[in-house]
Enzyme design. Structure first.
Site, PDB file in Angstrom:
ATOM      1  N   PRO A   1      40.118  45.687  27.840  1.00  0.00           N
ATOM      2  CA  PRO A   1      39.016  44.858  27.382  1.00  0.00           C
ATOM      3  C   PRO A   1      37.823  44.831  28.309  1.00  0.00           C
ATOM      4  O   PRO A   1      37.585  43.847  28.985  1.00  0.00           O
ATOM      5  CB  PRO A   1      39.645  43.467  27.271  1.00  0.00           C
ATOM      6  CG  PRO A   1      40.951  43.554  27.980  1.00  0.00           C
ATOM      7  CD  PRO A   1      41.091  44.899  28.553  1.00  0.00           C
ATOM      8  N   GLU A   2      37.046  45.879  28.324  1.00  0.00           N
ATOM      9  CA  GLU A   2      35.689  45.760  28.805  1.00  0.00           C
ATOM     10  C   GLU A   2      34.856  45.558  27.554  1.00  0.00           C
ATOM     11  O   GLU A   2      35.378  45.624  26.440  1.00  0.00           O
ATOM     12  CB  GLU A   2      35.266  47.037  29.555  1.00  0.00           C
ATOM     13  CG  GLU A   2      35.870  47.137  30.942  1.00  0.00           C
ATOM     14  CD  GLU A   2      34.842  46.932  32.066  1.00  0.00           C
ATOM     15  OE1 GLU A   2      33.682  46.645  31.751  1.00  0.00           O
ATOM     16  OE2 GLU A   2      35.212  47.058  33.233  1.00  0.00           O
TER      17      GLU A   2
END
Length: 271
Positions: free
Chosen positions: A2-3
């Site tokens: 999760p960037e």
DNA sequence: ATGCGGACCTGTTAGC
DNA sequence: TGCTAACAGGTCCGCA
């Protein structure tokens, strides 16, 4: 995973299966996320119809006719769409069952993420109200960064990773953007010229923008729900390449720790 | 106001 | 091979 690009990919992958549908049921198997999953999720979300799904920084906002579901994937979270019921696996903490028989399944091994419920304008929620601008929108400019950084002694890398300054710049992209802009991550934010901030803003936008495009690759098999291996990994110039040669000048990339985060840069190309 | 370090967790990998 | 320690894509909070 999760960037910001992964969060955006998740949003795009989930939206067609969730927007406009009613929530039939919510199953919480483990409430212990970063903050306990509130009971309102179980009591108020069922029966509500999901409207537009938006992203603010790395937060996903599910608007409904009764309130807004706030989701953050933390460091290890994922939200997948299942089209038929499958046995929940380890760390599948929450299911949201929809009227189209689809299922949104939240998985998060480290439980650094969160699922929260809020009434009213979500941008006024305490988690969102102090966030800086979206890096890909017009109001994120060199002028803005330059002004905000005056007097700041923190390193430029720490500065751009501060979500009150700008959202969505995580460790990988902070490293990459600084390399592209030719700026040393150690330099004090307050001592960088407007001209160099122009380079940095352009670098942040281009690095995030192209990573989102790469995310489109994962998009296709999103529903199938296979894991997503490093589809942009080969494009990384510095992250995870400490000790290896700079692709521009050949000098060995230096790795240091800055605020407990691994930081890689070229001492020749970045000043 | 700013800046730093600690905290929250589990899973994977490097090193002994 | 097996055990232990360090580290991982985030970010909030409390303290100096």
């Amino acid at each position: 995973m999760p960037e910001l690009p992964e969060v955006e990919t998740t949003r795009c992958g989930v939206a067609p299966y969730a927007e406009g549908y009613r929530v039939e049921k919510v199953v919480v198997r483990d409430r212990r996320l970063r903050w306990p999953v509130p009971m309102e999720l179980d009591t108020q979300l069922p029966g509500s119809t999901i409207g537009e799904i938006q992203r603010r920084g790395k937060y996903l906002l599910f608007a409904t006719d009764t309130g807004t579901l706030i989701v953050h994937l933390g460091m290890s979270g994922s939200l997948r769409v299942l089209t038929e019921a499958q046995q929940p696996a380890r760390h599948d903490h929450v299911d949201i069952v929809l009227s189209n028989n689809c299922l949104l399944r939240y998985n998060d091994p480290r439980r650094f993420g969160c699922m929260l419920w809020t009434l009213g304008d979500p941008s006024e929620h305490s988690l969102l109200s102090h966030l800086g601008p979206e890096p890909l929108l017009e109001d994120f400019t060199a002028n803005y960064l330059h002004q905000r950084s005056r007097g700041r002694k923190a390193s430029i890398k720490t500065f751009i990773m501060d979500s009150q300054v700008v959202v969505g710049v995580g460790n990988i992209y902070a490293n990459e953007a600084l390399y592209r802009a030719g700026i040393s991550p150690l330099r004090a934010a307050g001592r960088i010229s407007l001209q160099r901030y122009e380079l940095l803003v352009a670098a942040i936008k281009s690095v995030l923008g192209s990573a989102i495009k790469q995310g489109g690759t994962t998009l296709r098999d999103f529903v199938g729900g296979d894991g997503q291996p490093g589809y942009f990994k080969q494009q990384l110039a510095v992250y995870d390449r400490g000790g290896q040669p700079c692709r521009s000048c050949g000098r060995e990339l230096r790795e240091v720790r800055l605020g407990q985060r691994s930081t890689v840069y070229c001492t020749v190309c970045q000043r």
